[in-house]
Design an enzyme around this catalytic site. Structure first.
Site, short mmCIF file in Angstrom:
data_model
loop_
_atom_site.label_atom_id
_atom_site.label_comp_id
_atom_site.label_asym_id
_atom_site.label_seq_id
_atom_site.Cartn_x
_atom_site.Cartn_y
_atom_site.Cartn_z
N SER A 149 0.99 -0.83 0.00
CA SER A 149 -0.15 0.08 -0.29
C SER A 149 1.13 1.18 0.14
CB SER A 149 -1.19 -0.17 1.33
OG SER A 149 -2.09 1.00 1.35
N ASP A 225 -10.74 -5.34 -2.68
CA ASP A 225 -9.68 -4.10 -2.24
C ASP A 225 -10.47 -3.10 -2.17
OD1 ASP A 225 -8.23 -2.59 -0.97
OD2 ASP A 225 -6.18 -3.24 -2.15
N HIS A 258 -7.76 -5.96 1.04
CA HIS A 258 -6.54 -5.31 1.43
C HIS A 258 -5.14 -5.67 3.09
CE1 HIS A 258 -4.12 -1.73 0.17
NE2 HIS A 258 -4.19 -0.85 1.39
N1 LIG Z 1 -7.69 2.66 8.87
C1 LIG Z 1 -8.16 2.58 8.03
C2 LIG Z 1 -6.88 2.09 6.70
C3 LIG Z 1 -5.82 1.40 7.83
C4 LIG Z 1 -5.28 0.37 6.82
O1 LIG Z 1 -5.88 -0.53 6.51
N2 LIG Z 1 -3.34 -0.27 6.45
C5 LIG Z 1 -3.54 -0.68 5.77
C6 LIG Z 1 -2.37 -0.28 5.20
S1 LIG Z 1 -3.07 0.63 3.81
C7 LIG Z 1 -2.47 1.51 2.52
O2 LIG Z 1 -0.96 2.46 3.39
C8 LIG Z 1 -2.26 -1.43 7.37
O3 LIG Z 1 -1.47 -2.23 6.68
N3 LIG Z 1 -3.01 -1.87 8.22
C9 LIG Z 1 -1.81 -3.00 9.17
C10 LIG Z 1 -2.31 -4.25 9.85
O4 LIG Z 1 -2.24 -4.95 9.63
O5 LIG Z 1 -3.01 -4.68 8.65
C11 LIG Z 1 -9.35 2.95 7.61
O6 LIG Z 1 -10.00 2.31 8.54
O7 LIG Z 1 -10.06 2.96 6.74
#
Ligand SMILES: N[C@@H](CCC(=O)N[C@@H](CSC=O)C(=O)NCC(=O)O)C(=O)O
Length: 281
Positions: A149, A225, A258
């Site tokens: 991401s 996603d 995602h």
């Molecule tokens: N909190 C946000 C979304 C946060 C999210 O999905 N973070 C992803 C990376 S998104 C792009 O850089 C992530 O890797 N989160 C950590 C995990 O361990 O999954 C929302 O609620 O939309």
């Protein structure tokens, strides 16, 4: 350079370690994780740098992706930096949003106050961290880069801007055209200012059109996603690659989202892709 070792955990015959150090790039204490596969006890091993996404630290990939099992099999060290500078003196999003400021450094060098004194993640990842890793751990100078991401955006932009430094590039669900999506536009205005000429330096699709390099690149994107259409825009990267016959393999993976469930499903294929270029027989 003093490294403070804060954890050591044996995993698949190798060691997952976390360190703190004072960074000259970001002017604050930075934490990173390094996984040393069992082969590193016998000879130096190449390194895959992993850049995580919004809200992450060095821990997400090490706890959720299953990367150590494959790294141990192939003999590749994994290095995971944090996603931004942190600390009481580090400026953050004024509303504490997850997509800007702390946890959202976008792997660039900020030029705009109050972010320009600490948010130098590009310099940290490209120069400071590899020098530190190569001076302190049993690794070769052979390296590749991957990420997820925001970290996929980081891996692609850094790989494209430094074609001599990285043997291969990969990404999961990268932000492919940040100039044209809400996450990227917010970050670029805040860190780089209003001049869109300056944004071109950190946009994967724009960089791919002009890079002189041909570093092999693998991208996986889940079809389910939630961020795909609004934020990630893989077609921009495909179009850029086609415009100049760049060696990009971009795979749409049906049904995946995602999350790190998606990453863990394909991390083995990504490490084997990098191993083709990192480990010469
Ligand atoms: N909190 C946000 C979304 C946060 C999210 O999905 N973070 C992803 C990376 S998104 C792009 O850089 C992530 O890797 N989160 C950590 C995990 O361990 O999954 C929302 O609620 O939309």
């Amino acid at each position: 350079m003093t490294l403070e070792n804060i954890s050591n955990t044996k995993v698949f015959g190798g060691w997952l370690k976390q360190f703190n150090h004072q960074s000259t790039s970001t002017q604050c204490k930075m934490r990173f994780a390094v996984y040393l596969p069992p082969q590193a006890e016998v000879h130096k091993v190449p390194v895959l740098y992993w850049l995580s996404g919004l809200t992450c630290t060095d821990e997400n990939v090490m706890q959720k992706s299953g990367i150590q099992r494959v790294a141990a099999e192939l003999g590749i060290a994994i290095v995971a930096p944090d996603t931004s500078p942190r600390g009481d003196n580090v400026a953050d999003d004024e509303h504490g949003a997850y997509d800007f400021g702390i946890g959202a450094g976008f792997y660039l060098n900020a030029t705009q106050a109050p972010f320009d004194n600490h948010y130098k993640m590009y310099d940290y990842v490209v120069d400071e961290l590899p020098a530190l890793i190569e001076a302190n751990f049993p690794v070769t100078s052979q390296k590749s880069i991957s990420g997820h991401s925001m970290g996929g955006h980081g891996a692609i932009t850094i790989g494209l801007k430094n074609p001599q430094a990285y043997q291969s590039i990969s990404a999961f669900s990268p932000i492919c055209n940040p100039m044209n999506c809400p996450w990227g536009q917010k970050a670029f205005v805040g860190y780089l200012g209003d001049n869109q000429q300056d944004w071109l330096e950190y946009d994967s699709s724009e960089l791919m059109k002009v890079t002189q390099g041909n570093t092999p690149m693998l991208v996986d994107q889940g079809s389910e996603d939630n961020f795909l259409a609004e934020q990630l825009k893989p077609q921009s990267l495909i179009d850029a690659a086609q415009s100049r016959q760049y060696p990009l393999t971009l795979r749409m993976q049906q049904g995946y989202d995602h999350s790190y469930f998606f990453i863990s499903s394909f991390i083995e294929e990504h490490l084997k892709f990098h191993a083709k270029y990192l480990i010469k027989s």
